[in-house]
Enzyme design. Structure first.
Site, PDB file in Angstrom:
ATOM      1  N   ASP A 290      37.873  41.931  38.149  1.00 12.10           N
ATOM      2  CA  ASP A 290      39.206  41.326  38.168  1.00 12.10           C
ATOM      3  C   ASP A 290      39.136  40.138  39.118  1.00 12.10           C
ATOM      4  OD1 ASP A 290      41.977  40.877  37.919  1.00 12.10           O
ATOM      5  OD2 ASP A 290      42.446  42.206  39.582  1.00 12.10           O
ATOM      6  N   SER A 291      40.144  39.281  39.033  1.00 12.88           N
ATOM      7  CA  SER A 291      40.243  38.170  39.979  1.00 12.88           C
ATOM      8  C   SER A 291      40.462  38.683  41.404  1.00 12.88           C
ATOM      9  CB  SER A 291      41.410  37.280  39.576  1.00 12.88           C
ATOM     10  OG  SER A 291      42.577  38.068  39.457  1.00 12.88           O
TER      11      SER A 291
ATOM     12  N   TYR B 272      43.657  33.814  39.667  1.00 12.55           N
ATOM     13  CA  TYR B 272      43.149  33.055  38.520  1.00 12.55           C
ATOM     14  C   TYR B 272      44.322  32.580  37.644  1.00 12.55           C
ATOM     15  CZ  TYR B 272      38.299  34.962  38.899  1.00 12.55           C
ATOM     16  OH  TYR B 272      37.034  35.302  39.277  1.00 12.55           O
ATOM     17  N   GLY B 273      45.433  33.298  37.753  1.00 15.38           N
ATOM     18  CA  GLY B 273      46.520  33.146  36.782  1.00 15.38           C
ATOM     19  C   GLY B 273      47.223  31.807  36.803  1.00 15.38           C
TER      20      GLY B 273
ATOM     21  N   CYS C  52      41.390  42.492  33.879  1.00 16.29           N
ATOM     22  CA  CYS C  52      42.262  41.374  34.255  1.00 16.29           C
ATOM     23  C   CYS C  52      42.804  40.762  32.974  1.00 16.29           C
ATOM     24  CB  CYS C  52      41.443  40.336  35.026  1.00 16.29           C
ATOM     25  SG  CYS C  52      42.345  38.824  35.418  1.00 16.29           S
ATOM     26  N   ASN C  53      44.116  40.671  32.886  1.00 17.07           N
ATOM     27  CA  ASN C  53      44.729  40.103  31.683  1.00 17.07           C
ATOM     28  C   ASN C  53      44.418  38.619  31.543  1.00 17.07           C
ATOM     29  OD1 ASN C  53      46.986  42.147  30.459  1.00 17.07           O
ATOM     30  ND2 ASN C  53      46.632  42.524  32.618  1.00 17.07           N
ATOM     31  N   THR C  54      44.448  37.904  32.670  1.00 15.33           N
ATOM     32  CA  THR C  54      44.222  36.458  32.628  1.00 15.33           C
ATOM     33  C   THR C  54      42.830  36.150  32.072  1.00 15.33           C
ATOM     34  OG1 THR C  54      45.693  36.200  34.513  1.00 15.33           O
ATOM     35  CG2 THR C  54      44.184  34.388  34.086  1.00 15.33           C
TER      36      THR C  54
ATOM     37  N   GLU D 231      49.569  41.510  46.404  1.00 17.20           N
ATOM     38  CA  GLU D 231      48.387  41.390  47.279  1.00 17.20           C
ATOM     39  C   GLU D 231      48.796  41.554  48.750  1.00 17.20           C
ATOM     40  OE1 GLU D 231      44.857  40.340  46.609  1.00 17.20           O
ATOM     41  OE2 GLU D 231      45.167  40.754  44.482  1.00 17.20           O
TER      42      GLU D 231
ATOM     43  N   CYS E 104      49.812  42.140  33.541  1.00 22.70           N
ATOM     44  CA  CYS E 104      48.973  41.691  34.657  1.00 22.70           C
ATOM     45  C   CYS E 104      48.615  42.951  35.423  1.00 22.70           C
ATOM     46  CB  CYS E 104      49.754  40.719  35.539  1.00 22.70           C
ATOM     47  SG  CYS E 104      48.943  40.367  37.108  1.00 22.70           S
ATOM     48  N   THR E 105      47.349  43.080  35.802  1.00 21.47           N
ATOM     49  CA  THR E 105      46.914  44.345  36.407  1.00 21.47           C
ATOM     50  C   THR E 105      47.536  44.593  37.785  1.00 21.47           C
ATOM     51  OG1 THR E 105      44.910  43.169  37.086  1.00 21.47           O
ATOM     52  CG2 THR E 105      44.755  44.574  35.145  1.00 21.47           C
ATOM     53  N   HIS E 106      48.166  43.570  38.366  1.00 23.15           N
ATOM     54  CA  HIS E 106      48.845  43.769  39.652  1.00 23.15           C
ATOM     55  C   HIS E 106      50.217  44.429  39.504  1.00 23.15           C
ATOM     56  CE1 HIS E 106      45.802  41.035  41.081  1.00 23.15           C
ATOM     57  NE2 HIS E 106      46.259  41.129  42.318  1.00 23.15           N
TER      58      HIS E 106
HETATM   59  N1  DGL Z   1      44.737  40.415  37.705  1.00 20.19           N
HETATM   60  C1  DGL Z   1      45.265  39.250  37.069  1.00 20.19           C
HETATM   61  C2  DGL Z   1      45.802  39.614  35.672  1.00 20.19           C
HETATM   62  O1  DGL Z   1      45.762  40.760  35.246  1.00 20.19           O
HETATM   63  C3  DGL Z   1      46.345  38.573  37.841  1.00 20.19           C
HETATM   64  C4  DGL Z   1      45.953  38.010  39.165  1.00 20.19           C
HETATM   65  C5  DGL Z   1      45.573  36.556  39.132  1.00 20.19           C
HETATM   66  O2  DGL Z   1      46.422  35.682  38.907  1.00 20.19           O
HETATM   67  O3  DGL Z   1      44.409  36.303  39.347  1.00 20.19           O
HETATM   68  O4  DGL Z   1      46.258  38.739  34.979  1.00 20.19           O
END
Ligand code: DGL
Length: 296
Positions: free
Chosen positions: A19-20, A51-52, A82-84, A161, A193-195
């Site tokens: 993941d990011s 990353y998003g 990570c979805n992004t 975070e 988004c995994t967060h």
């Molecule tokens: N974990 C990322 C996702 O699932 C989001 C965090 C990011 O922006 O890097 O999209």
């Protein structure tokens, strides 16, 4: 389990997840719960999160570097937690890696569609995921009649975070991001988004207060883990069920205050889980990165 092709050493190899940042640990949690026999290596690119908000070219470059680094751990399968990255880089990763690669978007879309009673699915995700149209495509591929309402929710990643999981600040942000979706009459909401699963109780609270009908809140972690299990079984890569799996965590920034944050995502203490800082910025074709912090 398909035991035809099972060879112990081949199947003992870990599953690599990345993941990011730390959000992907919500997927690790689901995989650990479903497959406690599997060895897992999780890489969180904590030096470069988020990353998003970045361009898809940058996300692809970062994702390839992370995945390449995971190959150094002899992983048998890569899960893009990570979805992004799943939205931007899945084809590039599948072309580049010698092992199967699974993303989280299709599983998230399936969960959202299954939870919807009237076909009106909302999705909140990072700017990059929303701009990619990946959820819109995945949901309309399930049923062309799906009404998909998406909204980027960029402030939620830094809040999570930072550990700001309740109180007025996350609540205000969640209200602002959800209102346009509530106005479209959604009856299920995908946390794309995994967060975001860490803000589930704030999100559910806002929906319960503001939406006219019940809105089911889902994320792709459990469905991704189910899909992973099927892939492992079908390809004869599942580890023997009686084995005891281990988790190893790699991060790209200093693991300061990491244990608390990671324990929040995993909803379990980190005791006994080795956490190492690694460098992936140069990519292994240029220079082999060194391990700069020994296992805890
Ligand atoms: N974990 C990322 C996702 O699932 C989001 C965090 C990011 O922006 O890097 O999209």
């Amino acid at each position: 389990m398909n035991s035809r092709n099972e060879s112990p050493s081949r199947n003992d190899r870990p599953i690599g997840l990345f993941d990011s940042g730390l959000g992907g640990l919500t997927v690790v949690k689901a995989v650990r719960a479903a497959m406690p026999n599997e060895n897992l290596v999780f890489l969180g690119d904590t030096a470069r999160v988020p990353y998003g908000t970045r361009s898809s070219d940058t996300v692809i470059r970062y994702a390839l570097a992370c995945a390449e680094r995971l190959m150094d751990y002899d992983v048998k399968f890569v899960v893009v937690a990570c979805n992004t990255v799943s939205a931007a880089a899945l084809p590039a990763l599948r072309r580049a890696l010698p092992v199967p690669v699974l993303g989280v978007i299709e599983a998230g879309a399936r969960s959202g569609w299954a939870a919807s009673t009237r076909g009106r699915v909302g999705v909140i995700a990072t700017q990059s995921t929303v701009a990619s149209g990946a959820y819109q495509r995945a949901l309309t591929a399930l049923d062309a009649r799906a009404h998909v309402a998406v909204n980027p929710a960029p402030l939620l990643v830094p809040l999570v975070e930072e550990g700001w999981l309740d109180g007025p600040v996350p609540r205000l942000a969640v209200e602002r991001y959800l209102q346009p979706l509530i106005d479209q009459g959604i009856d299920s909401l995908v946390l794309g988004c995994t967060h975001y699963p860490l803000l589930r109780s704030v999100i559910e609270g806002v929906l319960a207060e503001r939406a006219a009908q019940r809105v089911a809140v889902v994320d792709g972690a459990a469905a991704t883990s189910d899909e992973l299990r099927l892939h492992l079984e079908d390809s004869g890569l599942a580890r023997r069920p009686e084995a005891q799996g281990a988790l190893r965590i790699l991060v790209t920034d200093l693991p300061t205050a990491f244990a608390n944050a990671a324990a929040r995502f995993l909803e379990a203490p980190l005791e006994g889980v080795p956490v190492e800082q690694i460098d992936i910025t140069v990519g292994r074709h240029l220079q082999q990165p060194e391990l700069v912090v020994a296992p805890a």
